[in-house]
Design a protein around this motif. Structure first.
Motif, PDB file in Angstrom:
ATOM      1  N   THR A  74      50.201-100.463 -79.585  1.00 35.30           N
ATOM      2  CA  THR A  74      50.178-101.669 -81.173  1.00 35.30           C
ATOM      3  C   THR A  74      49.933-102.635 -80.983  1.00 35.30           C
ATOM      4  O   THR A  74      49.391-103.146 -80.091  1.00 35.30           O
ATOM      5  N   PHE A  75      50.169-103.668 -81.961  1.00 30.19           N
ATOM      6  CA  PHE A  75      49.581-104.947 -82.454  1.00 30.19           C
ATOM      7  C   PHE A  75      50.691-106.095 -82.406  1.00 30.19           C
ATOM      8  O   PHE A  75      52.058-105.151 -82.933  1.00 30.19           O
ATOM      9  N   GLY A  76      50.973-106.588 -82.186  1.00 31.29           N
ATOM     10  CA  GLY A  76      52.013-107.821 -80.981  1.00 31.29           C
ATOM     11  C   GLY A  76      51.371-109.073 -81.302  1.00 31.29           C
ATOM     12  O   GLY A  76      49.604-109.563 -80.893  1.00 31.29           O
ATOM     13  N   PHE A  77      52.430-110.361 -80.936  1.00 28.95           N
ATOM     14  CA  PHE A  77      51.334-111.151 -80.476  1.00 28.95           C
ATOM     15  C   PHE A  77      51.829-112.044 -79.018  1.00 28.95           C
ATOM     16  O   PHE A  77      52.718-111.346 -78.611  1.00 28.95           O
ATOM     17  N   PRO A  78      51.115-112.323 -78.729  1.00 24.83           N
ATOM     18  CA  PRO A  78      50.965-112.884 -77.532  1.00 24.83           C
ATOM     19  C   PRO A  78      52.503-113.586 -77.018  1.00 24.83           C
ATOM     20  O   PRO A  78      53.470-114.405 -77.568  1.00 24.83           O
ATOM     21  N   GLY A  79      52.449-113.553 -75.698  1.00 21.06           N
ATOM     22  CA  GLY A  79      54.324-113.629 -75.012  1.00 21.06           C
ATOM     23  C   GLY A  79      54.562-112.283 -74.286  1.00 21.06           C
ATOM     24  O   GLY A  79      53.794-111.808 -74.098  1.00 21.06           O
ATOM     25  N   GLY A  80      56.003-112.623 -74.419  1.00 15.32           N
ATOM     26  CA  GLY A  80      56.581-111.154 -73.449  1.00 15.32           C
ATOM     27  C   GLY A  80      57.870-111.501 -73.103  1.00 15.32           C
ATOM     28  O   GLY A  80      58.154-113.254 -73.627  1.00 15.32           O
ATOM     29  N   LEU A  81      58.783-110.979 -71.398  1.00 14.68           N
ATOM     30  CA  LEU A  81      60.155-111.205 -71.646  1.00 14.68           C
ATOM     31  C   LEU A  81      59.904-112.525 -70.487  1.00 14.68           C
ATOM     32  O   LEU A  81      58.926-112.875 -69.721  1.00 14.68           O
ATOM     33  N   VAL A  82      60.339-113.638 -70.450  1.00 12.63           N
ATOM     34  CA  VAL A  82      61.246-114.644 -69.278  1.00 12.63           C
ATOM     35  C   VAL A  82      62.080-114.066 -68.389  1.00 12.63           C
ATOM     36  O   VAL A  82      63.300-113.569 -68.837  1.00 12.63           O
ATOM     37  N   ASP A  83      61.405-114.807 -67.204  1.00 14.85           N
ATOM     38  CA  ASP A  83      62.112-114.409 -65.833  1.00 14.85           C
ATOM     39  C   ASP A  83      63.145-114.445 -65.975  1.00 14.85           C
ATOM     40  O   ASP A  83      63.840-115.689 -66.897  1.00 14.85           O
ATOM     41  N   LYS A  84      63.689-113.849 -65.291  1.00 18.68           N
ATOM     42  CA  LYS A  84      65.806-114.211 -64.559  1.00 18.68           C
ATOM     43  C   LYS A  84      65.976-115.418 -64.657  1.00 18.68           C
ATOM     44  O   LYS A  84      65.564-116.070 -63.111  1.00 18.68           O
ATOM     45  N   GLY A  85      66.355-116.771 -64.969  1.00 17.59           N
ATOM     46  CA  GLY A  85      66.752-117.754 -64.529  1.00 17.59           C
ATOM     47  C   GLY A  85      65.587-118.875 -65.018  1.00 17.59           C
ATOM     48  O   GLY A  85      65.790-119.521 -63.927  1.00 17.59           O
ATOM     49  N   GLU A  86      64.210-118.526 -65.003  1.00 21.00           N
ATOM     50  CA  GLU A  86      63.278-119.282 -65.692  1.00 21.00           C
ATOM     51  C   GLU A  86      63.806-119.539 -67.137  1.00 21.00           C
ATOM     52  O   GLU A  86      63.959-119.044 -68.055  1.00 21.00           O
ATOM     53  N   ASP A  87      63.147-121.491 -67.317  1.00 23.44           N
ATOM     54  CA  ASP A  87      63.016-121.896 -68.255  1.00 23.44           C
ATOM     55  C   ASP A  87      62.783-120.725 -69.944  1.00 23.44           C
ATOM     56  O   ASP A  87      61.827-120.659 -69.465  1.00 23.44           O
ATOM     57  N   MET A  88      62.967-120.998 -70.837  1.00 22.31           N
ATOM     58  CA  MET A  88      62.511-120.287 -71.756  1.00 22.31           C
ATOM     59  C   MET A  88      60.945-120.945 -71.846  1.00 22.31           C
ATOM     60  O   MET A  88      60.060-119.759 -72.360  1.00 22.31           O
ATOM     61  N   MET A  89      61.145-122.204 -72.258  1.00 19.68           N
ATOM     62  CA  MET A  89      59.936-122.715 -72.715  1.00 19.68           C
ATOM     63  C   MET A  89      58.650-122.267 -71.952  1.00 19.68           C
ATOM     64  O   MET A  89      57.433-122.444 -72.091  1.00 19.68           O
ATOM     65  N   GLU A  90      59.229-122.694 -70.227  1.00 19.33           N
ATOM     66  CA  GLU A  90      58.231-122.013 -69.371  1.00 19.33           C
ATOM     67  C   GLU A  90      57.413-120.866 -69.129  1.00 19.33           C
ATOM     68  O   GLU A  90      56.293-120.934 -69.003  1.00 19.33           O
ATOM     69  N   GLY A  91      58.466-120.004 -69.224  1.00 20.66           N
ATOM     70  CA  GLY A  91      58.257-118.859 -69.468  1.00 20.66           C
ATOM     71  C   GLY A  91      57.355-118.785 -70.343  1.00 20.66           C
ATOM     72  O   GLY A  91      56.627-117.470 -70.200  1.00 20.66           O
ATOM     73  N   LEU A  92      58.080-118.922 -71.804  1.00 24.76           N
ATOM     74  CA  LEU A  92      56.698-119.125 -72.821  1.00 24.76           C
ATOM     75  C   LEU A  92      54.727-119.195 -72.654  1.00 24.76           C
ATOM     76  O   LEU A  92      53.838-118.198 -72.451  1.00 24.76           O
ATOM     77  N   ASN A  93      55.073-120.427 -72.121  1.00 21.72           N
ATOM     78  CA  ASN A  93      53.934-120.760 -71.307  1.00 21.72           C
ATOM     79  C   ASN A  93      53.043-120.040 -70.586  1.00 21.72           C
ATOM     80  O   ASN A  93      51.457-119.886 -70.215  1.00 21.72           O
ATOM     81  N   ARG A  94      53.469-119.844 -69.386  1.00 23.58           N
ATOM     82  CA  ARG A  94      53.374-118.956 -67.989  1.00 23.58           C
ATOM     83  C   ARG A  94      52.822-117.747 -69.064  1.00 23.58           C
ATOM     84  O   ARG A  94      51.695-117.179 -68.701  1.00 23.58           O
ATOM     85  N   GLU A  95      53.622-117.074 -69.879  1.00 25.68           N
ATOM     86  CA  GLU A  95      52.739-115.180 -70.297  1.00 25.68           C
ATOM     87  C   GLU A  95      51.904-115.631 -70.969  1.00 25.68           C
ATOM     88  O   GLU A  95      50.635-115.044 -71.223  1.00 25.68           O
ATOM     89  N   LEU A  96      51.915-116.730 -72.119  1.00 26.98           N
ATOM     90  CA  LEU A  96      50.878-116.885 -72.607  1.00 26.98           C
ATOM     91  C   LEU A  96      49.265-117.196 -71.905  1.00 26.98           C
ATOM     92  O   LEU A  96      48.294-116.650 -72.151  1.00 26.98           O
ATOM     93  N   MET A  97      49.589-118.038 -69.960  1.00 28.40           N
ATOM     94  CA  MET A  97      48.477-118.015 -69.347  1.00 28.40           C
ATOM     95  C   MET A  97      47.895-116.791 -68.903  1.00 28.40           C
ATOM     96  O   MET A  97      46.832-116.948 -69.139  1.00 28.40           O
ATOM     97  N   GLU A  98      48.976-116.464 -68.639  1.00 29.57           N
ATOM     98  CA  GLU A  98      48.803-115.038 -68.732  1.00 29.57           C
ATOM     99  C   GLU A  98      48.086-113.715 -69.501  1.00 29.57           C
ATOM    100  O   GLU A  98      46.957-112.981 -68.763  1.00 29.57           O
ATOM    101  N   GLU A  99      47.953-113.906 -70.135  1.00 31.94           N
ATOM    102  CA  GLU A  99      47.314-112.762 -71.803  1.00 31.94           C
ATOM    103  C   GLU A  99      46.652-113.413 -71.833  1.00 31.94           C
ATOM    104  O   GLU A  99      45.706-112.529 -72.144  1.00 31.94           O
ATOM    105  N   ILE A 100      46.288-114.455 -72.337  1.00 29.62           N
ATOM    106  CA  ILE A 100      44.866-115.472 -73.226  1.00 29.62           C
ATOM    107  C   ILE A 100      44.395-116.199 -72.769  1.00 29.62           C
ATOM    108  O   ILE A 100      43.830-117.089 -73.193  1.00 29.62           O
ATOM    109  N   GLY A 101      44.828-116.592 -71.001  1.00 33.38           N
ATOM    110  CA  GLY A 101      44.249-117.472 -70.310  1.00 33.38           C
ATOM    111  C   GLY A 101      44.891-119.083 -71.111  1.00 33.38           C
ATOM    112  O   GLY A 101      43.677-120.417 -70.841  1.00 33.38           O
ATOM    113  N   TRP A 102      46.282-119.446 -72.303  1.00 31.96           N
ATOM    114  CA  TRP A 102      46.757-120.009 -72.369  1.00 31.96           C
ATOM    115  C   TRP A 102      46.769-121.244 -71.741  1.00 31.96           C
ATOM    116  O   TRP A 102      46.585-121.298 -70.217  1.00 31.96           O
ATOM    117  N   ASP A 103      45.678-123.251 -71.538  1.00 31.05           N
ATOM    118  CA  ASP A 103      46.558-123.802 -70.808  1.00 31.05           C
ATOM    119  C   ASP A 103      47.574-124.434 -71.275  1.00 31.05           C
ATOM    120  O   ASP A 103      47.255-125.387 -72.105  1.00 31.05           O
TER     121      ASP A 103
END
Length: 222
Positions: A74-103
């Motif tokens: 399926t098609f979707g947007f970059p991002g994903g689930l945030v780990d338990k206890g992880e700050d939401m914004m930090e989790g989103l930026n981490r997911e972007l780094m893992e999925e699209i090489g975001w800095d």
């Protein structure tokens, strides 16, 4: 606003009349209400886009909008689930780094890019959606970095640009693209992002939805 400086609240965004549908508005809640939901998993995704002038033989560019082909087809947007206890914004930026090489150190997604929060009660999920404009140069660099990202070929099968034009047969282009299979509410989020970013007017969105439903035109390629 810093990555981890969470605001007290954001209201539900204004939804254009052409998208006042249950599939779009179901589960939309203010950010503050989502903080009261215990035992819900949290996820975040972002629509990254860049202004792009000019035309091709198929239509006007308007902008480059990034989506991705997921592991489930399926098609979707970059991002994903945030780990338990992880700050939401930090989790989103981490997911972007893992999925699209975001800095995230250079161009973090922050609360200033926030758009909406939606609850999927049947799955006990709280999903936050962000819309971020980047330069076309940054966008192209991200497309290249996707190939070197950790999750490429695993969770992410590749990034794609959304065709924002409608071709002369009144179906190919964006209307045809909308008939792909999308993850969750990603199709609705795409249309909301196009409206919010003023890339398509409400009339144009209504028109493209109507054309996407005219499957009699689907076999006509040119």
């Amino acid at each position: 606003m810093s990555v981890d400086s969470a605001p007290r609240d954001f209201p539900i965004p204004e939804i254009p009349s052409c998208l006042q549908l249950r599939t779009v508005t179901k589960g939309l809640i203010p950010l503050a209400e989502s903080k009261k939901l215990d035992n819900y998993r949290m996820g975040a995704h972002v629509c990254l886009w860049a202004r792009q002038e000019g035309r091709s033989m198929f239509g006007e560019y308007r902008a480059a909008v990034m989506m991705q082909l997921r592991f489930d087809g399926t098609f979707g947007f970059p991002g994903g689930l945030v780990d338990k206890g992880e700050d939401m914004m930090e989790g989103l930026n981490r997911e972007l780094m893992e999925e699209i090489g975001w800095d995230p150190s250079a161009h973090p997604v922050t609360w200033s890019d926030y758009y909406s929060t939606q609850v999927a009660g049947d799955r006990k999920l709280v999903l936050h959606f962000f819309i971020k404009e980047v330069t076309l140069e940054q966008f192209i660099a991200l497309e290249k970095s996707c190939l070197q990202s950790r999750d490429y070929g695993k969770e992410v099968m590749g990034s794609i640009r959304v065709p924002l034009y409608t071709m002369d047969n009144m179906y190919n282009g964006l209307p045809a693209f909308l008939n792909n299979k999308f993850a969750g509410t990603s199709k609705q989020q795409l249309l909301l992002a196009l409206h919010h970013s003023k890339l398509l007017t409400e009339h144009e969105i209504s028109d493209v939805i109507l054309k996407s439903q005219n499957l009699k035109l689907a076999p006509n390629r040119f």
